[in-house]
Design an enzyme around this catalytic site. Structure first.
Site, PDB file in Angstrom:
ATOM      1  N   THR A  74      -0.517   7.878  -1.117  1.00  0.00           N
ATOM      2  CA  THR A  74      -1.631   8.010  -1.445  1.00  0.00           C
ATOM      3  C   THR A  74      -3.130   6.466  -1.209  1.00  0.00           C
ATOM      4  OG1 THR A  74      -1.230   5.806  -3.247  1.00  0.00           O
ATOM      5  CG2 THR A  74      -1.119   8.247  -4.108  1.00  0.00           C
ATOM      6  N   ASP A 108      -5.492  -8.187  11.028  1.00  0.00           N
ATOM      7  CA  ASP A 108      -4.838  -8.456  10.307  1.00  0.00           C
ATOM      8  C   ASP A 108      -4.553  -9.296  10.045  1.00  0.00           C
ATOM      9  OD1 ASP A 108      -2.241  -6.190   9.120  1.00  0.00           O
ATOM     10  OD2 ASP A 108      -2.240  -8.186   8.989  1.00  0.00           O
ATOM     11  N   ASP A 146      -0.633 -10.794   9.864  1.00  0.00           N
ATOM     12  CA  ASP A 146      -0.096 -10.609  10.543  1.00  0.00           C
ATOM     13  C   ASP A 146       0.035 -12.167  11.944  1.00  0.00           C
ATOM     14  OD1 ASP A 146       1.268  -8.232   9.939  1.00  0.00           O
ATOM     15  OD2 ASP A 146       0.354  -6.807  11.747  1.00  0.00           O
ATOM     16  N   ARG A 197       0.882  -1.175   0.442  1.00  0.00           N
ATOM     17  CA  ARG A 197      -0.191  -0.305  -0.383  1.00  0.00           C
ATOM     18  C   ARG A 197       1.081   1.023   0.165  1.00  0.00           C
ATOM     19  NH1 ARG A 197      -5.433   1.484   3.219  1.00  0.00           N
ATOM     20  NH2 ARG A 197      -5.378  -0.108   3.601  1.00  0.00           N
TER      21      ARG A 197
END
Ligand code: URA
Length: 209
Positions: free
Chosen positions: A108, A200, A203, A104
């Site tokens: 942006t 997540d 993770d 990511r």
């Protein structure tokens, strides 16, 4: 419009409830993702075409069924998608595995592709793109853009938990693909996490923070 299906099999729903819980550690999390992916694989391959084949049993000759359609490819979106590969492969061991990696962009906040490694004949294959979480839909859309750019046309997207925002975005961007999920959750929060979700997925799979 492609199909949107929530897979409600009781074993999947039960395992997903354990997966969601904070107290479930990485080892169990990984095993559960694998098991759920396998159970989902069973459901999403339900409509694979069959053909007749003549065989010989120890007793007689007979006409039976075998898979007749395209060869398959499993394409996990890195990182978390990797957790679903083995479960799928245990059902379709001859499938090839491609990888699409994205990060990511901090500015942006949009996903950027950094790795695409696919079987050479990807345009000939029935493709299952796998990622445990369909959140904003950004990575799934980009991954499928990338596959279509390389000639792929038979694509199904398989996730464990989805948000309505991600489903809508993916359906709008790629109305031809089928989407399978084990759960359609309530919403995304301000940080882009699915609510109630499971946190997540990458993770939790890999024990990172
Ligand atoms: N990715 C995750 O791993 N979890 C979410 O809730 C959203 C995106």
């Amino acid at each position: 419009m492609g199909k949107f299906q929530i897979i409600t099999h009781p074993l999947i729903q039960h395992k997903l409830t354990i997966l969601r819980q904070t107290k479930t550690g990485s080892k169990d999390f990984r095993e559960l993702v694998n098991e759920i992916a396998m159970l989902m694989g069973y459901e999403v391959t339900r409509e694979l075409p069959l053909e007749d084949v003549e065989i010989e049993t120890p007793i007689t000759q007979t006409v039976q069924k075998r898979l007749s359609g395209k060869k398959m490819a499993i394409v996990p979106i890195l990182r978390a998608g990797i957790g679903m590969v083995d479960g799928f492969l245990s059902l379709v061991p001859a499938a090839k595995v491609g990888h699409i990696g994205m990060y990511r962009d901090e500015e942006t906040l949009k996903p950027v592709e950094y790795l695409v490694k696919l079987p050479e004949d990807i345009d000939q294959r029935q493709i299952f793109v796998v990622d445990p979480m369909l959140a904003t839909g950004g990575s799934a859309i980009l991954a499928i853009d990338s596959l279509k750019k390389r000639g792929a046309s038979n694509i199904k997207f398989v996730c464990l938990v989805s948000a309505p925002e991600g489903v809508k975005a993916l359906q709008e961007a790629h109305p031809d693909i089928d989407i399978f999920t084990a759960a359609l959750d309530e919403k995304l929060n301000e940080n882009g996490y699915i609510v109630p979700g499971l946190g997540d997925a990458g993770d939790r799979l890999f024990g990172t923070k």
